[in-house]
Write an enzyme that holds these catalytic residues in place. Sequence first.
Site, PDB file in Angstrom:
ATOM      1  N   ALA A   1       0.857  -1.182   0.000  1.00 59.28           N
ATOM      2  CA  ALA A   1       0.000   0.000   0.000  1.00 59.28           C
ATOM      3  C   ALA A   1       0.893   1.231   0.000  1.00 59.28           C
ATOM      4  O   ALA A   1       2.101   1.132   0.222  1.00 59.28           O
ATOM      5  CB  ALA A   1      -0.927   0.005   1.217  1.00 59.28           C
TER       6      ALA A   1
ATOM      7  N   GLU B   1      -1.140   2.408   7.100  1.00 58.31           N
ATOM      8  CA  GLU B   1      -1.250   3.563   6.204  1.00 58.31           C
ATOM      9  C   GLU B   1      -1.948   4.738   6.875  1.00 58.31           C
ATOM     10  O   GLU B   1      -1.601   5.900   6.621  1.00 58.31           O
ATOM     11  CB  GLU B   1      -1.983   3.169   4.920  1.00 58.31           C
ATOM     12  CG  GLU B   1      -1.350   2.021   4.151  1.00 58.31           C
ATOM     13  CD  GLU B   1       0.146   2.199   3.902  1.00 58.31           C
ATOM     14  OE1 GLU B   1       0.591   3.346   3.708  1.00 58.31           O
ATOM     15  OE2 GLU B   1       0.864   1.191   3.911  1.00 58.31           O
TER      16      GLU B   1
END
Length: 1025
Positions: free
Chosen positions: A423, A458
């Site tokens: 990610a 994230e």
Amino acid sequence: METFESERAPLPRNMIENSMFEEEPDVVDLAKESPSYPIDSDDAVYEPRSSRLLVRGLGENDLDEDEEDYESSARLLGMSFMNRSSNQRNVASSYTRQQYSESCLKPSTKTTVVGVLILVLVASMIMVIYFLPGCTFTRKGCKKSNSTMDSIYPISTSGEPFPWTELRLPPSVYPVHYNISLHPNLTLMTFQGSVSILVQVLNETKNIVLHSSDMNISKVTFEGKEVHVLEYKPWQQIAIKFPEDLKKGQYVLNINYTAQLSNSYDGFYNSSYVDTNGTKRVLAATQFEPLAARKAFPCFDEPAFKSNFTIKLTRERKYISLSNMPKVKTTDLKNGLQEDEFGKSVKMSTYLVAFIVAEFIGVSNNVSKTKVSVYAVPDKKDQVQYALDTACKLLEFYNTFFEYDYPLSKLDLVAIPDFLAGAMENWGLITFRETTLLVGSNSSSIDKQLVTSVIAHELAHQWFGNLVTMRWWNDLWLNEGFATYMQYMSIETVFPELDMDTEFLNVRFKALTKDALNSSHPVSTVVSTPEQVEEMFDSVSYEKGASILLMLNATLTDGEFRKGVIEYLQKYNLSNTESEYLWDSLSQVSKQNLSVSKMMNTWTVHKGFPLVTVERKGTQVTLTQEHFLLNAENSTDDRLQYIIRSHSSLWHIPLTYVNDSCSVPSSCKQVFHLKDKTATLNLPDQVKWLKFNFRSDGFYIVHYDEEGWKNLIDALKGDVTVLSCKDRAALINNIFALSRSGKVSFRDVLNLMEYIRNETQTAPLTEALFQLGQIFRLLDKRSEFNLASRMTSYIDDHFGSLMESQSWDLESSVSEMTLRSALLEMACSLNIRNCSTQAKHLFDQWFISNKTFQIPSDLMRTVFKVAAQTDEGWGKLLDIYKHSINDQEKRKTLEALASTQDIRKIIWILQRSLDGSVIQTQEFPLVINAICKNFAGYLYAWDFVKENWDKITQKFPVGSFAIQSIIMSATSQFSTKTRLTETQNFFTSLGTNGSQMRIVQEAIETIKLNMRWMEKNLNALQKWL
């Protein structure tokens, strides 16, 4: 950024610097590389990086600060001159010694003086003639240089001198605001762009230097006037030169350009997928971290050059576009096109800019003042809800924990069908692999654990990395280490059922394994070249960074860690920092009698970690620390270097320990700060045994004297619960590491392992299986089939009854699923306890029922691997892979396909995964890893990597995590001199296309360690297994 890897595997590193200088030409083309030398993990390699004599060897960690400080060109030119050689040779003519008669007269003093003067004059004339350029004696004479620096500028593509001589941009010009307009053509796979940059000139200068890569620049204007642009491609830099100094103030720079959409996984790249109707769909997405924003728009592409951005995207009507900020306006254009304009961004680094043009759909929810959305391809719209719910809960947690609300009005999470990293934390537009964001209806809690971990990582970046950003990539750990630590800490709080404690323990063991190599590097280390920046995305920055933060949090009390973090974020929001800034913020809130900065600098500046040796005599315990290295005893020179490092590298260790009177609850923990090489600890008389590093919260390993190990092993044999499951797992991890370093015998390992028959908990059992599995694969790849068979019997004897007792039904506990998956995968791979028969039966039921009969998700990979061993089963799995829209199922299917023993199928899957025709190229590292686990294919995979190296490095950047994974998967199980030499020769032959990567040195060091371990332990294995 979340890297993606398929299993816990050490990624060792080795860089040695040679500070020699070589003579350089008068005009230097900095694109030239030094010749290749034979590579060895103990060798030094020199590469002239520029005519300013900036030196880069295979690594960047071994120079002192003074050696790195080459800011004075005059000083360096002087050093260069001193290293020049006249190549003069002294010629001594032979003679015969003669007997002189006594009547021969000696020369007078006057004659002697005159002779000497004549000789000096002649020698001086010869030297002048020799050293002066030949043009001195021509009619035209020598061309006069304008300045000393003219001779050291690199040469631009136009043949003119490029006005900058550094990889880092000059600090004299700073970007204030970017207006970016882009029009991607998803038919031709090209894009048109224009960027208008408002720049601030901080110091008077005649040049503006910024980054640009792979662009066709058509027009450049400065303050409305067209200007000439110079380009130096090796450093991906462009420059505008001015006849007079630019005064301090603000100016506008406009650049128009065209470019190809990238066909790799960085920059502004094209991607495609096939929907359930068989229609090929295309999209364009971005991946800029670390150094690829320059491939999408000319920019000041360094983290410290924070700026505001306004972005416009032109697209066809059937697509949507997304960027960091909310869309504020859509304008209809000619030819059915539309232009989307997004709001002015917060101040951020270029690597966090992002935009997407695709046919996606999304679902949304609101958290406080933020609209949270999850986007995916239409076929997978029913797989986004879990990610949305998880993101909302974690965003609420972080807003509260940091006492600083997420500053943007929207947060998008987007699943990209073709995406290399796990990610990417782009501010307001986080991009993911589909596997790490989407959750199907049949997904297990283990599948959800992965998705939750990546989302938590994230989202933590939105504060650590985005709001506050490291100044340069040497402190990448401030981003990645902190995000990694917060992902585990946040999930333990918000989703306790996901058992992240065990996963975090495994992460710490992985970091210890990597950091025990001589080829490791400090957490905060010097980096300059793009390859070095790429290589910072490794276990040291992520897992070790997280581990030392855990140790610090465990050392501080009364919530001081959180208070310091809040102070840090509030003080440095929208700014750039260095490690010291974080330590200072924590020191300000800490009431303890210790300097956080002094303590933690010993963990970030030194590479590696300490081994604490515990020797007890009665009530007195002597504690000794030294740098733990697996290869400390390789040679006399290595031992000498090891001794020197051990005395120069001292850590401030917050040693924790428990004893037999109180050993499991947190309240039992005692702390002793070990700052010196040796210290003494006094105990009460009644203490029977000690266990140091309580719950393995500290980043160090412990070695006990013979009596200390015996007492701990006896205690475990009597009652495994005398220690927590984390402490038991740590003992197993530590003793295997000590065996590999030669500090204990393998017999000592087996002594500890005798208790394992009574073990029931996940952490110690999975650690033991992992360690034994590594040894089995080494024996198997070395064709020590008799010993491999005996290792199989050993595993069956110690774990067989537990394997046999495992259920094949659906399970809800993450801990139970983790253990069951490890046990049954090992049992089926070794073909013990009827595992394969049961797995095949389960696969047949599932396939015949048209997948309505459910295979437990945690067992799916094991079941599929068994099925893949027959032609019929492999064919069925390939068909499933091609048509499945469940990404977790698809990934497990691919691993099973790659586990085949059929060489033709192995070669086919290697080819298809690299060319991307059937298997997405993003999965190539996974395919290599899966094939190399098995005896049948590991040499074919290695040969394939060698033969296709140029193609591989076109797909994946040199030094990237993907390249690191490919190299280590292909070589980490070699243990013979033949394979070592082959590996060295191959990487030596690469020259500029990979020979200087740190991962190459890690691979070589790992092979040497495997060789040494085998040489020392084969006889012991023969005797004791």
